[in-house]
Design a protein around this motif. Sequence first.
Motif, PDB file in Angstrom:
ATOM      1  N   THR A 167       0.856  -1.180   0.000  1.00  0.00           N
ATOM      2  CA  THR A 167       0.000   0.000   0.000  1.00  0.00           C
ATOM      3  C   THR A 167       0.895   1.232   0.000  1.00  0.00           C
ATOM      4  OG1 THR A 167      -1.876   1.092   1.070  1.00  0.00           O
ATOM      5  CG2 THR A 167      -0.184   0.176   2.516  1.00  0.00           C
ATOM      6  N   ARG A 168       0.287   2.396  -0.046  1.00  0.00           N
ATOM      7  CA  ARG A 168       1.050   3.645  -0.048  1.00  0.00           C
ATOM      8  C   ARG A 168       0.564   4.536   1.087  1.00  0.00           C
ATOM      9  NH1 ARG A 168       0.207   2.708  -5.673  1.00  0.00           N
ATOM     10  NH2 ARG A 168       2.186   2.473  -6.808  1.00  0.00           N
ATOM     11  N   ILE A 169       1.510   5.157   1.774  1.00  0.00           N
ATOM     12  CA  ILE A 169       1.173   6.086   2.850  1.00  0.00           C
ATOM     13  C   ILE A 169       1.943   7.384   2.630  1.00  0.00           C
ATOM     14  CG2 ILE A 169       0.719   4.206   4.486  1.00  0.00           C
ATOM     15  CD1 ILE A 169       3.414   4.806   5.765  1.00  0.00           C
ATOM     16  N   GLY A 170       1.478   8.439   3.266  1.00  0.00           N
ATOM     17  CA  GLY A 170       2.132   9.733   3.136  1.00  0.00           C
ATOM     18  C   GLY A 170       3.469   9.776   3.848  1.00  0.00           C
ATOM     19  N   THR A 171       4.347  10.646   3.384  1.00  0.00           N
ATOM     20  CA  THR A 171       5.693  10.745   3.948  1.00  0.00           C
ATOM     21  C   THR A 171       5.845  11.911   4.918  1.00  0.00           C
ATOM     22  OG1 THR A 171       6.358  12.061   2.011  1.00  0.00           O
ATOM     23  CG2 THR A 171       6.739   9.684   1.919  1.00  0.00           C
ATOM     24  N   SER A 172       4.781  12.659   5.148  1.00  0.00           N
ATOM     25  CA  SER A 172       4.912  13.852   5.992  1.00  0.00           C
ATOM     26  C   SER A 172       4.633  13.580   7.471  1.00  0.00           C
ATOM     27  CB  SER A 172       3.958  14.945   5.497  1.00  0.00           C
ATOM     28  OG  SER A 172       2.608  14.507   5.581  1.00  0.00           O
TER      29      SER A 172
END
Length: 276
Positions: A167-172
């Motif tokens: 999956t993809r998650i935010g990097t902030s």
Amino acid sequence: MTRRVLVDNGSSADILHYSAFQKMRLGQDQLRPMNSPLVGFGGMKVQPTSTGTFPVVVGAYPQQITKEVNFLVLDCSSSYNAIIGRTTLNSWKVVTSTYHLSVKFSIEYGVGQAQGGQLAIRECYLAMLAMDEQVQTMSIEERRVVAEPTEVLEDISLDENNLEKFTRIGTSMKEKTKQDLVQFLRKSIQLNVYPSSKPVHQKKMVFAPERDNIVKEEVQKLTITQFIREVYYSDWLANVMMVKKANGKWRMCVDFIDLNKACPKDSYPLYALISW
């Protein structure tokens, strides 16, 4: 996947519109020149630009057939992308029902079926009424609203033994928050449903004109405020339901009764009707 395909028992030709061919991203080398005109019922002549033979898959696996169809390619306006004519329908041993918006055909081990939809037919009809010389053939895929991410995303593997599960998650986000989120996602990779539960395909509900207009208004308001966005799925949708309030107005809800039956109860139950 090509939508807006007209099954026409009265047509002696199989037609593919050139704008639909372009959206398929097929090479021009697959087309052959065509000089013979196509004559309509009223005597009107249309000159096909070319002809091409393409494989066509009808139905859903395993009840489907794959046949090669020789299409005449026309460069003109239409509310349909393609027309399947009488000759091909006969070769496929197709039986059509305009009342049920359905076609059935022979397959190796039984009978396959392809189903049309009232919404798509209505859209084609309205488009045909509004069509003029500048209208282009409608796109193969329905218009899709793609939500762009608000930040850079990072790929996260959910299963070390299967790299395709990610999956993809935010990097902030903060590192601690990120670690907790990744741990939770990996722990929750399997849906918490009863193993004995079977998928339920809800039949599409049809509302009276009054309720139908209210549903359209509510969806439009939620879309404008960006609370919801348009997505496309072929199956497995939950119907909306209309519940009358004490003041006589209507509340639009989502029917999650079938989903609740398949899910064990926990401290955060998903109520049968989610409304807004």
